[in-house]
Design a protein around this motif. Structure first.
Motif, PDB file in Angstrom:
ATOM      1  N   ASP A  61       0.824  -1.214   0.000  1.00  8.43           N
ATOM      2  CA  ASP A  61       0.000   0.000   0.000  1.00  8.43           C
ATOM      3  C   ASP A  61       0.861   1.268   0.000  1.00  8.43           C
ATOM      4  OD1 ASP A  61      -2.602   0.715  -0.310  1.00  8.43           O
ATOM      5  OD2 ASP A  61      -3.060   0.864   1.820  1.00  8.43           O
ATOM      6  N   HIS A 107      -6.857  -1.398   9.366  1.00  7.38           N
ATOM      7  CA  HIS A 107      -6.031  -0.774   8.320  1.00  7.38           C
ATOM      8  C   HIS A 107      -6.545   0.649   8.159  1.00  7.38           C
ATOM      9  CE1 HIS A 107      -4.049  -0.937   4.166  1.00  7.38           C
ATOM     10  NE2 HIS A 107      -4.895   0.065   3.996  1.00  7.38           N
ATOM     11  N   HIS A 110      -6.261   4.830   7.149  1.00  7.10           N
ATOM     12  CA  HIS A 110      -5.663   5.887   6.320  1.00  7.10           C
ATOM     13  C   HIS A 110      -5.785   7.226   7.025  1.00  7.10           C
ATOM     14  CE1 HIS A 110      -4.265   4.068   2.590  1.00  7.10           C
ATOM     15  NE2 HIS A 110      -5.118   3.104   2.869  1.00  7.10           N
ATOM     16  N   ASN A 156      -0.931   6.070   5.000  1.00  6.57           N
ATOM     17  CA  ASN A 156      -1.427   5.059   5.942  1.00  6.57           C
ATOM     18  C   ASN A 156      -1.004   5.442   7.355  1.00  6.57           C
ATOM     19  OD1 ASN A 156      -1.142   3.787   3.217  1.00  6.57           O
ATOM     20  ND2 ASN A 156      -1.908   1.999   4.284  1.00  6.57           N
ATOM     21  N   LEU A 179      -7.462  -0.914  -1.027  1.00 13.65           N
ATOM     22  CA  LEU A 179      -7.884  -1.174   0.342  1.00 13.65           C
ATOM     23  C   LEU A 179      -6.937  -0.509   1.316  1.00 13.65           C
ATOM     24  CD1 LEU A 179      -6.244  -4.071   1.777  1.00 13.65           C
ATOM     25  CD2 LEU A 179      -6.991  -4.637  -0.486  1.00 13.65           C
TER      26      LEU A 179
HETATM   27 MN    MN Z   1      -4.975   1.162   2.021  1.00 18.18          MN
END
Ligand code: MN
Length: 520
Positions: A13, A202, A204, A238, A520
């Motif tokens: 990512d 997860h 952001h 992230n 994602l």
């Molecule tokens: Mn992501």
């Protein structure tokens, strides 16, 4: 104390940050450093996406030991699982990571399937992955904007199918810590298998809440967090690994958790990522920013005392940060030099170490105190960069108040040495125009920054720039004691990266009608 697993997704990512194009060698190098940092899970990419991603994953699986290696596969594509597993099959510790959209917005946009069909897809994705490994992680994309009842159904389906880890992704960086607590509490109450599954999050950073949300998830029962070094990633990035592990170690008792991370590798890892991606940090970035541990003396009386300043809750040394004193000099012995490189995470054979030591000694004639940043640069220039289309051999510029700035350049293009010269508005402009003329390329220069690579007026100049050509963005980076030279090298670095990206072939059997890309 519960163990919290650090799932690093810098290589998957994180590399979605604009302009971050890493070669396979660079990815392997970063993976080795992340293993040295002792992240628990290392996501190494999406092998079915391209030949390059497949090869990178395969090489990391061969050369990197320690962390569980995770590879991504799309729920709708059986070939994804096969290709993903092929890349890591020789590694005893491997995980398949698969995912479906949870929110209506994402379902409609990416899958065009109903909620019921998506639940069936979740179960079948986990079952497909389980044909290869018991270690299956299942992600619900955009989980925090989804209908909580749908989330419960998806989680229950994935758990029943045998997912070992279930990850809730705040794909768009929408959630607040309050939302995270609420959703986890809801799942705990509604999902029968809640205690049997390892939960993960997860996050952001679109609202600057990625770390806060990750901590809320841990407080609510999550045992794993996804993060990237320096928080790199698309948009605002992230959850930054260094901030998460710092918060969790300062507040370990409060959270009742422990980490497997080697904290003192945090800063070296941050520097390596900065170096490889060309993404600079803002000076006041928590934990790893240049000013993170610089204090104005607010109480003058304290400045004379030998005691630790009372305003530091986190000791920079614990994170592997060097605050000036501990530098190498001309007096540093070969043994000390070799030991220090080892601590920084570099492994070299004896002859190469001897070469590097020679370069280091020569360097100490130009610069009295050699910082880790200087060493990294010295070393990187020694590491074979693989096949490069362009190499800068020679540059000479004349500039000043009397002459018209001009540059003479010797450049190797596809193995042939060329020479040319040209004028510009300044020395950098003259060098850039000449290089563009010689390579026949003319990308747009959208960013250009010069900074000192380490403290002191004899510091090397570090140039970071960004190039854009036909919609492709890359970062170029270089260092030299001469900033015009550093600029030209950074431009050539950027051109090589543009070239590398253009040549990336995509695995043909993979390109199917159903090729939605993972977000994602
Ligand atoms: Mn992501």
């Amino acid at each position: 104390m519960r163990k919290i697993l650090i799932f690093d997704t810098t290589l998957r990512d994180g590399l979605k940050s604009p302009g971050t194009i890493l070669s396979i060698d660079e990815k392997v190098r970063l993976a080795k450093q992340l293993a040295r940092l002792q992240v628990d899970v290392l996501e190494i990419g999406f092998p079915a996406a391209s030949q390059e991603q497949f090869e990178a994953a395969e090489r990391i699986a061969k050369e990197v030991q320690g962390p569980i290696l995770a590879v991504l596969a799309r729920a709708t594509n059986p070939r994804d699982f096969e290709i993903a597993w092929k890349a890591v099959r020789d590694q005893p510790l491997s995980r398949i990571h698969t995912f479906v959209p949870a929110s209506r917005e994402y379902r409609d946009h990416f899958l065009k399937k109903t909620a019921t069909e998506t639940i069936e897809l979740a179960a079948s994705a986990v079952q497909q992955a389980k044909q290869y490994t018991a270690d299956v992680e299942f992600t619900l994309m955009d989980a925090f904007r989804a209908n909580p009842q749908r989330v419960v159904e998806l989680v229950a389906a994935a758990a029943a199918a045998g997912a070992a880890t279930i990850n809730l992704a705040d794909t768009v960086g929408y959630a607040t810590p309050f939302d995270v607590t609420k959703l986890f509490t809801h799942l705990r109450n509604q999902v029968g298998q809640f205690e049997q599954v390892g939960f993960s999050v997860h996050c952001h950073n679109d609202l600057g809440l990625a770390v806060a949300n990750s901590l809320a998830a841990i407080a609510a029962g999550a045992s794993q967090v996804h993060c990237t070094v320096n928080g790199i990633g698309e948009r605002a990035g992230n959850a930054p690994l260094e901030e998460l592990v710092s918060a969790l170690s300062v507040h370990a008792d409060q959270f009742g958790v422990q980490l497997g991370i080697r904290l003192n590798q945090t800063y070296p890892t941050s520097r390596l990522v900065r170096h490889l991606t060309g993404i600079n940090l803002r000076p006041h970035k928590p934990v790893v920013g240049e000013n993170a541990f610089t204090h104005e003396v607010v109480v003058p009386q304290l400045s004379d005392t030998e005691e630790k300043p009372p305003y530091e809750t986190l000791q920079p040394e614990k994170l592997g940060i060097q605050l000036g004193g501990d530098t190498l000099t001309a007096q540093t012995s070969f043994e000390e030099f070799a030991k220090h490189l080892g601590e920084l995470g570099y492994e070299f054979e004896e002859p190469q170490l001897q070469e590097l030591y020679k370069d280091f000694k020569a360097f100490t004639e130009k610069k009295e105190n050699v910082f880790d940043a200087d060493l990294e640069l010295l070393i990187t220039s020694q590491i074979a960069p693989g096949v490069l289309r362009y190499r800068l051999h020679y540059l000479s510029v004349t500039a000043g108040s009397i002459s018209v700035p001009n540059a003479a350049v010797q450049l190797e293009v596809d193995g042939k040495i060329q020479q040319d010269s040209g004028f510009g508005r300044g020395p950098v402009d003259a060098a850039f125009r000449t290089i563009f003329k010689m390579t026949g390329r003319n990308p747009k220069l959208t960013q250009y920054e010069v900074a000192a690579a380490s403290p002191g007026s004899d510091a090397q100049g570090e140039v970071n720039l960004r190039l854009e050509e036909n919609g492709v963005v890359v970062n170029g980076r270089a260092v030299d004691s001469d900033i015009v030279m550093a600029s030209a090298k950074a431009l050539v670095d950027g051109l090589n990266r543009l070239d590398r990206l253009r040549g990336e072939p995509v695995i043909s059997e993979f390109t199917d009608e159903d090729s939605w890309m993972p977000i994602l």
